[in-house]
Design an enzyme around this catalytic site. Structure first.
Site, PDB file in Angstrom:
ATOM      1  N   GLY A  51      -6.105  28.317  49.807  1.00 60.13           N
ATOM      2  CA  GLY A  51      -4.787  29.668  48.803  1.00 60.13           C
ATOM      3  C   GLY A  51      -3.736  28.992  48.862  1.00 60.13           C
ATOM      4  O   GLY A  51      -3.788  27.549  49.236  1.00 60.13           O
ATOM      5  N   CYS A  52      -2.646  29.783  48.801  1.00 59.99           N
ATOM      6  CA  CYS A  52      -1.855  29.141  48.049  1.00 59.99           C
ATOM      7  C   CYS A  52      -0.991  28.532  49.038  1.00 59.99           C
ATOM      8  O   CYS A  52       0.163  27.669  49.541  1.00 59.99           O
ATOM      9  CB  CYS A  52      -0.832  30.045  47.204  1.00 59.99           C
ATOM     10  SG  CYS A  52      -0.664  31.835  48.354  1.00 59.99           S
ATOM     11  N   TYR A  53      -0.657  29.700  50.977  1.00 59.54           N
ATOM     12  CA  TYR A  53       0.171  29.828  51.100  1.00 59.54           C
ATOM     13  C   TYR A  53      -0.536  28.508  52.218  1.00 59.54           C
ATOM     14  O   TYR A  53       0.408  27.127  52.999  1.00 59.54           O
ATOM     15  CB  TYR A  53       0.818  30.669  52.201  1.00 59.54           C
ATOM     16  CG  TYR A  53       1.388  31.580  51.891  1.00 59.54           C
ATOM     17  CD1 TYR A  53       2.110  31.286  51.497  1.00 59.54           C
ATOM     18  CD2 TYR A  53       0.464  32.742  51.511  1.00 59.54           C
ATOM     19  CE1 TYR A  53       3.294  32.046  51.005  1.00 59.54           C
ATOM     20  CE2 TYR A  53       1.187  33.597  50.891  1.00 59.54           C
ATOM     21  CZ  TYR A  53       2.506  33.705  50.555  1.00 59.54           C
ATOM     22  OH  TYR A  53       3.941  34.506  50.207  1.00 59.54           O
ATOM     23  N   THR A  98      -1.592  25.861  51.497  1.00 58.34           N
ATOM     24  CA  THR A  98      -1.993  24.036  50.903  1.00 58.34           C
ATOM     25  C   THR A  98      -0.689  24.206  50.941  1.00 58.34           C
ATOM     26  O   THR A  98      -0.363  22.834  51.309  1.00 58.34           O
ATOM     27  CB  THR A  98      -1.385  24.392  48.764  1.00 58.34           C
ATOM     28  OG1 THR A  98      -2.464  24.841  48.322  1.00 58.34           O
ATOM     29  CG2 THR A  98      -1.304  23.447  48.463  1.00 58.34           C
ATOM     30  N   PHE A 115       6.301  24.068  46.230  1.00 60.38           N
ATOM     31  CA  PHE A 115       5.081  24.060  44.855  1.00 60.38           C
ATOM     32  C   PHE A 115       4.734  25.930  44.087  1.00 60.38           C
ATOM     33  O   PHE A 115       5.488  26.443  44.272  1.00 60.38           O
ATOM     34  CB  PHE A 115       4.059  23.563  45.192  1.00 60.38           C
ATOM     35  CG  PHE A 115       3.075  24.958  46.821  1.00 60.38           C
ATOM     36  CD1 PHE A 115       2.131  25.126  46.457  1.00 60.38           C
ATOM     37  CD2 PHE A 115       3.851  24.302  47.710  1.00 60.38           C
ATOM     38  CE1 PHE A 115       1.520  26.115  47.691  1.00 60.38           C
ATOM     39  CE2 PHE A 115       3.629  25.070  48.966  1.00 60.38           C
ATOM     40  CZ  PHE A 115       2.679  26.388  48.676  1.00 60.38           C
TER      41      PHE A 115
END
Length: 312
Positions: free
Chosen positions: A117-119, A121, A288
């Site tokens: 997932g984005c968070y 990461t 990011f």
């Protein structure tokens, strides 16, 4: 005759799928398989496509991703799932190549890879090496704050900020207030935490990018541990990671602000350790692109590993 692998993007009309398609469309080393707009909801055609490719990339809601994965009956087909459906499933390899020395090889040889997932990461990128090294106890209470561009909310959020009613879109909003965000178990599992972290996400009125922060008390770390020790651990862990950079002490000292958009358009994860020894406090930071290393860029990185084009 050279075999150019066939890659099927299931859900290429969504935010992540569009970005993956954009990154792959001009490559000559593979072939892309997509369905026409009037075929995307045809279950039989989707099942046929997912079983005809070499690697399928699922850019779907969780339930649809589970259905698509279950529809794969061809044992030669390999799958990258960009949804959160399989991120804590032990039968799927977690697609964060920089987690450890063997992770790239595990991804390269896997038949089922779950894209992070984005968070998670950013959170796992910071916490996993420090927990593994014993500099943060697995039992330590962890609080994670993160602000993402609105594209992290998918097409509905993009429409809210870029559609006819964009002038009334909120400039900033916290969410996940029920403290039950679906990314939290993923963070806990892959960071090596024994208890659920407190995770509070937010959206800002910018399109993409993430700034994630984790505050720590040095009193919660082993005796004598400093912010420099935490930074050195991260630098050692990511010394050979092309897509992860750790800010050195000089750059950290000169940094006054964190711009969540600083890494947009890249597949880079920038980590930082800010500390105040007098107050015994440390702030771990990650910046990011939520559509880069946080989603599409990571999927392409994993794809390249599975295609055998990257060594790690």
């Amino acid at each position: 005759m050279t075999h150019h692998p066939l890659v099927f993007i299931d859900g290429d009309q969504g935010t992540t799928g569009l970005q993956i398609h954009e990154r792959l469309r001009d490559r000559s080393d593979l072939r892309l398989l997509t369905l026409a707009a009037d075929e995307r909801k045809n279950t039989a055609l989707r099942a046929e496509a997912v079983n005809a490719c070499d690697i399928a990339i699922l850019c779907l809601p969780d339930a649809a991703a589970r259905e698509a994965a279950a529809a794969v009956v061809n044992p030669a087909v390999r799958v990258i799932d960009a949804s959160s459906a399989h991120r804590t499933d032990p039968q799927w390899v977690y697609g964060f190549p920089e987690m450890g020395a063997a992770q790239s090889a595990r991804i390269a040889g896997a038949h089922r890879v779950s894209n992070p997932g984005c968070y998670p990461t950013g959170a796992i990128g910071l916490l996993h090496p420090l927990v593994k090294a014993g500099l943060i106890g697995a039992h330590t209470p962890i609080t994670i704050h993160a602000v993402s561009g609105y594209s992290g909310g998918g097409r509905a959020r993009v429409e809210e900020h870029e559609g006819p009613a964009e002038k009334s879109a909120p400039a900033f909003q916290l969410y996940g207030l029920k403290l039950d965000h679906k990314h939290t178990p993923e963070i806990a599992q892959h960071a090596g935490l024994w208890q659920r972290p407190f995770f509070l996400p937010a959206y800002g009125s910018f399109r993409q990018g993430i700034a994630l922060t984790i505050p720590l008390l040095l009193s919660h770390c082993p005796p004598g541990i400093s912010g420099d020790d935490l930074r050195a651990c991260l630098q050692q862990h990511y010394a050979n990671a092309a897509c992860v950079e750790v800010m050195d002490s000089a750059r950290t000292e000169s940094t006054e602000h964190l711009d969540p958009q600083a890494m947009n358009g890249t597949n880079q994860l920038r980590l930082g350790v800010f500390s105040n020894a007098q107050h015994g406090q440390v702030l771990l930071t990650a910046v990011f692109d939520n559509l880069g290393k946080g989603a599409s860029g990571a999927a392409v990185q994993n794809l390249d590993l599975m295609l055998g084009q990257l060594a790690g």
